[in-house]
Write a protein that holds these residues in place. Structure first.
Motif, PDB file in Angstrom:
ATOM      1  N   MET A   1       0.855  -1.178   0.000  1.00 31.00           N
ATOM      2  CA  MET A   1       0.000   0.000   0.000  1.00 31.00           C
ATOM      3  C   MET A   1       0.893   1.230   0.000  1.00 31.00           C
ATOM      4  SD  MET A   1      -3.036   1.101   2.649  1.00 31.00           S
ATOM      5  CE  MET A   1      -1.978   1.403   4.037  1.00 31.00           C
ATOM      6  N   SER A   2       0.611   2.191  -0.858  1.00 33.16           N
ATOM      7  CA  SER A   2       1.374   3.425  -0.899  1.00 33.16           C
ATOM      8  C   SER A   2       0.897   4.357   0.207  1.00 33.16           C
ATOM      9  CB  SER A   2       1.194   4.085  -2.261  1.00 33.16           C
ATOM     10  OG  SER A   2      -0.169   4.379  -2.463  1.00 33.16           O
ATOM     11  N   HIS A   3       1.628   5.446   0.354  1.00 35.67           N
ATOM     12  CA  HIS A   3       1.226   6.416   1.367  1.00 35.67           C
ATOM     13  C   HIS A   3      -0.107   7.051   0.984  1.00 35.67           C
ATOM     14  CE1 HIS A   3       4.836   6.270   3.744  1.00 35.67           C
ATOM     15  NE2 HIS A   3       5.540   6.257   2.637  1.00 35.67           N
ATOM     16  N   PRO A   4      -0.938   7.338   1.967  1.00 36.35           N
ATOM     17  CA  PRO A   4      -2.241   7.937   1.672  1.00 36.35           C
ATOM     18  C   PRO A   4      -2.086   9.274   0.956  1.00 36.35           C
ATOM     19  CG  PRO A   4      -2.126   7.195   3.944  1.00 36.35           C
ATOM     20  CD  PRO A   4      -0.748   7.080   3.379  1.00 36.35           C
ATOM     21  N   ARG A   5      -2.969   9.521   0.007  1.00 39.65           N
ATOM     22  CA  ARG A   5      -2.946  10.797  -0.721  1.00 39.65           C
ATOM     23  C   ARG A   5      -3.610  11.889   0.092  1.00 39.65           C
ATOM     24  NH1 ARG A   5      -5.428   8.726  -6.182  1.00 39.65           N
ATOM     25  NH2 ARG A   5      -5.475   6.721  -5.176  1.00 39.65           N
ATOM     26  N   GLY A   6      -4.733  11.567   0.758  1.00 37.78           N
ATOM     27  CA  GLY A   6      -5.443  12.562   1.538  1.00 37.78           C
ATOM     28  C   GLY A   6      -4.970  12.544   2.980  1.00 37.78           C
ATOM     29  N   SER A   7      -4.900  13.725   3.554  1.00 35.20           N
ATOM     30  CA  SER A   7      -4.523  13.827   4.959  1.00 35.20           C
ATOM     31  C   SER A   7      -5.426  14.864   5.616  1.00 35.20           C
ATOM     32  CB  SER A   7      -3.050  14.247   5.074  1.00 35.20           C
ATOM     33  OG  SER A   7      -2.686  14.342   6.431  1.00 35.20           O
ATOM     34  N   TYR A   8      -5.990  14.486   6.743  1.00 34.27           N
ATOM     35  CA  TYR A   8      -6.918  15.358   7.454  1.00 34.27           C
ATOM     36  C   TYR A   8      -6.610  15.306   8.944  1.00 34.27           C
ATOM     37  CZ  TYR A   8      -9.545  15.018   3.122  1.00 34.27           C
ATOM     38  OH  TYR A   8      -9.919  15.064   1.802  1.00 34.27           O
ATOM     39  N   THR A   9      -7.027  16.326   9.651  1.00 31.56           N
ATOM     40  CA  THR A   9      -6.855  16.355  11.102  1.00 31.56           C
ATOM     41  C   THR A   9      -8.065  15.706  11.772  1.00 31.56           C
ATOM     42  OG1 THR A   9      -7.955  18.480  11.384  1.00 31.56           O
ATOM     43  CG2 THR A   9      -5.583  18.539  10.911  1.00 31.56           C
ATOM     44  N   THR A  10      -7.936  15.432  13.053  1.00 34.33           N
ATOM     45  CA  THR A  10      -9.080  14.890  13.785  1.00 34.33           C
ATOM     46  C   THR A  10     -10.217  15.907  13.807  1.00 34.33           C
ATOM     47  OG1 THR A  10      -8.005  15.565  15.855  1.00 34.33           O
ATOM     48  CG2 THR A  10      -7.794  13.255  15.220  1.00 34.33           C
ATOM     49  N   SER A  11      -9.892  17.190  13.801  1.00 40.64           N
ATOM     50  CA  SER A  11     -10.943  18.222  13.727  1.00 40.64           C
ATOM     51  C   SER A  11     -11.680  18.148  12.395  1.00 40.64           C
ATOM     52  CB  SER A  11     -10.346  19.619  13.904  1.00 40.64           C
ATOM     53  OG  SER A  11      -9.782  19.752  15.186  1.00 40.64           O
ATOM     54  N   ASP A  12     -10.921  17.944  11.304  1.00 41.03           N
ATOM     55  CA  ASP A  12     -11.548  17.787   9.986  1.00 41.03           C
ATOM     56  C   ASP A  12     -12.512  16.598   9.999  1.00 41.03           C
ATOM     57  OD1 ASP A  12     -10.013  19.846   8.857  1.00 41.03           O
ATOM     58  OD2 ASP A  12      -8.457  18.460   8.147  1.00 41.03           O
ATOM     59  N   LEU A  13     -12.128  15.529  10.687  1.00 39.85           N
ATOM     60  CA  LEU A  13     -12.961  14.332  10.742  1.00 39.85           C
ATOM     61  C   LEU A  13     -14.325  14.659  11.341  1.00 39.85           C
ATOM     62  CD1 LEU A  13     -13.008  11.344  10.076  1.00 39.85           C
ATOM     63  CD2 LEU A  13     -11.991  10.887  12.308  1.00 39.85           C
ATOM     64  N   ASN A  43     -10.722   1.428   2.659  1.00 38.55           N
ATOM     65  CA  ASN A  43     -11.918   0.649   2.330  1.00 38.55           C
ATOM     66  C   ASN A  43     -11.694  -0.819   2.687  1.00 38.55           C
ATOM     67  OD1 ASN A  43     -10.788  -0.793   0.047  1.00 38.55           O
ATOM     68  ND2 ASN A  43     -10.996   1.095  -1.121  1.00 38.55           N
ATOM     69  N   ILE A  44     -12.774  -1.561   2.759  1.00 35.99           N
ATOM     70  CA  ILE A  44     -12.719  -2.946   3.224  1.00 35.99           C
ATOM     71  C   ILE A  44     -11.925  -3.829   2.268  1.00 35.99           C
ATOM     72  CG2 ILE A  44     -14.909  -3.686   2.187  1.00 35.99           C
ATOM     73  CD1 ILE A  44     -13.617  -4.605   5.716  1.00 35.99           C
ATOM     74  N   GLU A  45     -11.937  -3.547   0.971  1.00 35.06           N
ATOM     75  CA  GLU A  45     -11.169  -4.354   0.020  1.00 35.06           C
ATOM     76  C   GLU A  45      -9.676  -4.212   0.281  1.00 35.06           C
ATOM     77  OE1 GLU A  45     -13.601  -2.194  -1.010  1.00 35.06           O
ATOM     78  OE2 GLU A  45     -15.140  -3.621  -1.645  1.00 35.06           O
ATOM     79  N   ASP A  46      -9.217  -2.969   0.529  1.00 29.67           N
ATOM     80  CA  ASP A  46      -7.797  -2.758   0.850  1.00 29.67           C
ATOM     81  C   ASP A  46      -7.442  -3.434   2.173  1.00 29.67           C
ATOM     82  OD1 ASP A  46      -7.349  -1.312  -1.453  1.00 29.67           O
ATOM     83  OD2 ASP A  46      -7.463   0.645  -0.474  1.00 29.67           O
ATOM     84  N   TYR A  47      -8.329  -3.331   3.154  1.00 26.21           N
ATOM     85  CA  TYR A  47      -8.100  -3.971   4.448  1.00 26.21           C
ATOM     86  C   TYR A  47      -7.979  -5.494   4.285  1.00 26.21           C
ATOM     87  CZ  TYR A  47      -8.954  -5.789   9.117  1.00 26.21           C
ATOM     88  OH  TYR A  47      -8.847  -6.494  10.285  1.00 26.21           O
ATOM     89  N   MET A  51      -4.759  -7.895   5.101  1.00 27.36           N
ATOM     90  CA  MET A  51      -4.834  -9.019   6.035  1.00 27.36           C
ATOM     91  C   MET A  51      -4.363 -10.316   5.369  1.00 27.36           C
ATOM     92  SD  MET A  51      -5.718  -7.950   9.011  1.00 27.36           S
ATOM     93  CE  MET A  51      -4.587  -6.623   8.603  1.00 27.36           C
ATOM     94  N   ARG A  52      -4.692 -10.479   4.098  1.00 27.63           N
ATOM     95  CA  ARG A  52      -4.239 -11.687   3.386  1.00 27.63           C
ATOM     96  C   ARG A  52      -2.724 -11.686   3.216  1.00 27.63           C
ATOM     97  NH1 ARG A  52      -8.694 -10.497   0.206  1.00 27.63           N
ATOM     98  NH2 ARG A  52      -7.369  -9.646  -1.430  1.00 27.63           N
ATOM     99  N   GLN A  53      -2.142 -10.490   3.061  1.00 27.69           N
ATOM    100  CA  GLN A  53      -0.695 -10.380   2.840  1.00 27.69           C
ATOM    101  C   GLN A  53       0.087 -10.299   4.148  1.00 27.69           C
ATOM    102  OE1 GLN A  53      -0.346  -6.823   0.510  1.00 27.69           O
ATOM    103  NE2 GLN A  53      -1.030  -7.802  -1.376  1.00 27.69           N
ATOM    104  N   SER A  54      -0.601 -10.231   5.277  1.00 35.00           N
ATOM    105  CA  SER A  54       0.095 -10.026   6.552  1.00 35.00           C
ATOM    106  C   SER A  54       0.949 -11.227   6.921  1.00 35.00           C
ATOM    107  CB  SER A  54      -0.909  -9.718   7.662  1.00 35.00           C
ATOM    108  OG  SER A  54      -1.703 -10.839   7.938  1.00 35.00           O
ATOM    109  N   ASP A  55       1.789 -11.028   7.865  1.00 32.96           N
ATOM    110  CA  ASP A  55       2.727 -12.046   8.330  1.00 32.96           C
ATOM    111  C   ASP A  55       1.967 -13.277   8.800  1.00 32.96           C
ATOM    112  OD1 ASP A  55       4.760 -13.470   9.424  1.00 32.96           O
ATOM    113  OD2 ASP A  55       5.534 -11.839  10.653  1.00 32.96           O
TER     114      ASP A  55
END
Length: 88
Positions: A1-13, A43-47, A51-55
């Motif tokens: 997985m690459s670094h996330p493109r979007g970045s937000y603060t907890t206030s933005d959330l 998203n759940i597909e990335d998750y 998980m499938r690729q995890s150790d």
């Protein structure tokens, strides 16, 4: 997985949750708190893919270790012991 493109603060959330969730459905989104990365929304597909690729290592005992692996383990321990003795 690459670094996330979007970045937000907890206030933005709090203020833009709908927009952030919509973006996270497309690609991972980083949530920061006090300028430090704290969460990744994905998203759940990335998750599921992560998980499938995890150790998948498992634990066991020396008694259950395959002979080949036990030999490698014993050799590594011997090598470590020799280098530790030489370093004293």
């Amino acid at each position: 997985m690459s670094h996330p493109r979007g970045s937000y603060t907890t206030s933005d959330l709090s203020r833009k949750s709908g927009d952030i969730i919509a973006e996270a459905l497309r690609h991972p989104v980083m949530i920061t708190q006090r300028n430090k990365p704290r969460l990744i929304l994905l998203n759940i597909e990335d998750y599921d893919r992560l998980m499938r690729q995890s150790d998948s290592r498992s634990t066991g005992t020396i008694e259950t270790m395959p002979d080949g692996l036990l030999g490698e383990f014993e050799a590594a321990v011997d090598l470590y012991a020799e280098s530790d003795e030489a370093g004293r």
